[in-house]
Design a protein around this motif. Structure first.
Motif, short mmCIF file in Angstrom:
data_model
loop_
_atom_site.label_atom_id
_atom_site.label_comp_id
_atom_site.label_asym_id
_atom_site.label_seq_id
_atom_site.Cartn_x
_atom_site.Cartn_y
_atom_site.Cartn_z
N ARG A 146 -6.12 1.94 -6.69
CA ARG A 146 -6.39 0.52 -6.87
C ARG A 146 -5.53 -0.06 -7.99
O ARG A 146 -4.97 -1.15 -7.86
CB ARG A 146 -7.88 0.30 -7.18
N ASP A 147 -5.40 0.69 -9.08
CA ASP A 147 -4.55 0.23 -10.18
C ASP A 147 -3.10 0.06 -9.73
O ASP A 147 -2.44 -0.91 -10.10
CB ASP A 147 -4.60 1.21 -11.35
N HIS A 148 -2.62 1.00 -8.94
CA HIS A 148 -1.24 0.92 -8.47
C HIS A 148 -1.05 -0.22 -7.46
O HIS A 148 -0.01 -0.88 -7.47
CB HIS A 148 -0.78 2.25 -7.87
N VAL A 149 -2.04 -0.45 -6.61
CA VAL A 149 -1.97 -1.59 -5.68
C VAL A 149 -1.93 -2.88 -6.48
O VAL A 149 -1.10 -3.76 -6.23
CB VAL A 149 -3.15 -1.59 -4.68
N ARG A 150 -2.79 -2.99 -7.48
CA ARG A 150 -2.82 -4.20 -8.31
C ARG A 150 -1.47 -4.41 -9.00
O ARG A 150 -0.97 -5.53 -9.06
CB ARG A 150 -3.94 -4.11 -9.34
N ALA A 151 -0.87 -3.34 -9.49
CA ALA A 151 0.44 -3.46 -10.14
C ALA A 151 1.51 -3.91 -9.15
O ALA A 151 2.35 -4.75 -9.48
CB ALA A 151 0.84 -2.13 -10.78
N GLU A 152 1.47 -3.36 -7.95
CA GLU A 152 2.43 -3.77 -6.92
C GLU A 152 2.26 -5.24 -6.57
O GLU A 152 3.24 -5.98 -6.44
CB GLU A 152 2.28 -2.91 -5.65
N LEU A 183 0.83 -1.21 0.00
CA LEU A 183 0.00 0.00 0.00
C LEU A 183 0.86 1.25 0.00
O LEU A 183 0.56 2.21 -0.73
CB LEU A 183 -0.93 0.00 1.20
N ASP A 184 1.93 1.26 0.79
CA ASP A 184 2.84 2.41 0.81
C ASP A 184 3.46 2.65 -0.55
O ASP A 184 3.58 3.79 -1.00
CB ASP A 184 3.94 2.21 1.85
N ARG A 185 3.86 1.57 -1.19
CA ARG A 185 4.47 1.72 -2.53
C ARG A 185 3.45 2.22 -3.54
O ARG A 185 3.77 3.02 -4.42
CB ARG A 185 5.09 0.40 -2.97
N ALA A 186 2.21 1.77 -3.42
CA ALA A 186 1.15 2.24 -4.33
C ALA A 186 0.88 3.73 -4.10
O ALA A 186 0.70 4.47 -5.07
CB ALA A 186 -0.12 1.41 -4.13
N VAL A 187 0.87 4.16 -2.86
CA VAL A 187 0.68 5.59 -2.57
C VAL A 187 1.84 6.39 -3.15
O VAL A 187 1.64 7.46 -3.73
CB VAL A 187 0.53 5.85 -1.06
N SER A 188 3.05 5.87 -3.03
CA SER A 188 4.22 6.56 -3.60
C SER A 188 4.10 6.69 -5.11
O SER A 188 4.40 7.74 -5.68
CB SER A 188 5.51 5.83 -3.24
N ARG A 189 3.66 5.62 -5.76
CA ARG A 189 3.47 5.68 -7.22
C ARG A 189 2.42 6.72 -7.58
O ARG A 189 2.58 7.48 -8.54
CB ARG A 189 2.99 4.32 -7.75
N LEU A 190 1.34 6.74 -6.81
CA LEU A 190 0.26 7.68 -7.06
C LEU A 190 0.74 9.11 -6.83
O LEU A 190 0.44 10.01 -7.62
CB LEU A 190 -0.92 7.35 -6.16
N ARG A 191 1.52 9.33 -5.78
CA ARG A 191 2.08 10.66 -5.52
C ARG A 191 2.96 11.10 -6.68
O ARG A 191 2.87 12.23 -7.15
CB ARG A 191 2.89 10.67 -4.22
#
Length: 98
Positions: free
Chosen positions: A66-72, A4-12
């Motif tokens: 959600r897309d970034h979480v799925r990718a992670e 989740l942290d990595r997905a938030v970083s990608r989104l940021r």
């Protein structure tokens, strides 16, 4: 939680690259919960948006998250086709942790 942290970083990073880091910063608290009544109305003047536009921006941010979480998740799997199953397991684990 690392996923989740990595997905938030990608989104940021994504929102920063599109020049919307201020909007991201204002809306990121709503990734995991619903706002109290009137919250968007109170934010509207500072964001230069109306409440429905803020609600739509939050929806879009959640979809990208959600897309970034799925990718992670997919990056952790030998078979990325299993990502949907793993997403369900992740969601169940997060619900149990509450």
């Amino acid at each position: 939680l690392t996923v989740l942290d990595r997905a938030v970083s990608r989104l940021r990073d994504e929102t920063s690259a599109s020049g919307k880091l201020d909007l991201f910063t204002a809306l990121v608290p709503f990734l995991s919960g619903e706002p109290a009544a009137g919250t968007y109305d109170g934010m509207a003047p500072q964001l230069g948006m109306n409440a429905p536009a803020i609600a739509m921006a939050v929806r879009r941010l959640r979809l990208r998250f959600r897309d970034h979480v799925r990718a992670e998740v997919a990056e952790t799997l030998a078979d990325p086709a299993q990502a949907e199953h793993e997403m369900k397991e992740l969601l169940a684990a997060l619900r149990r942790a509450r």
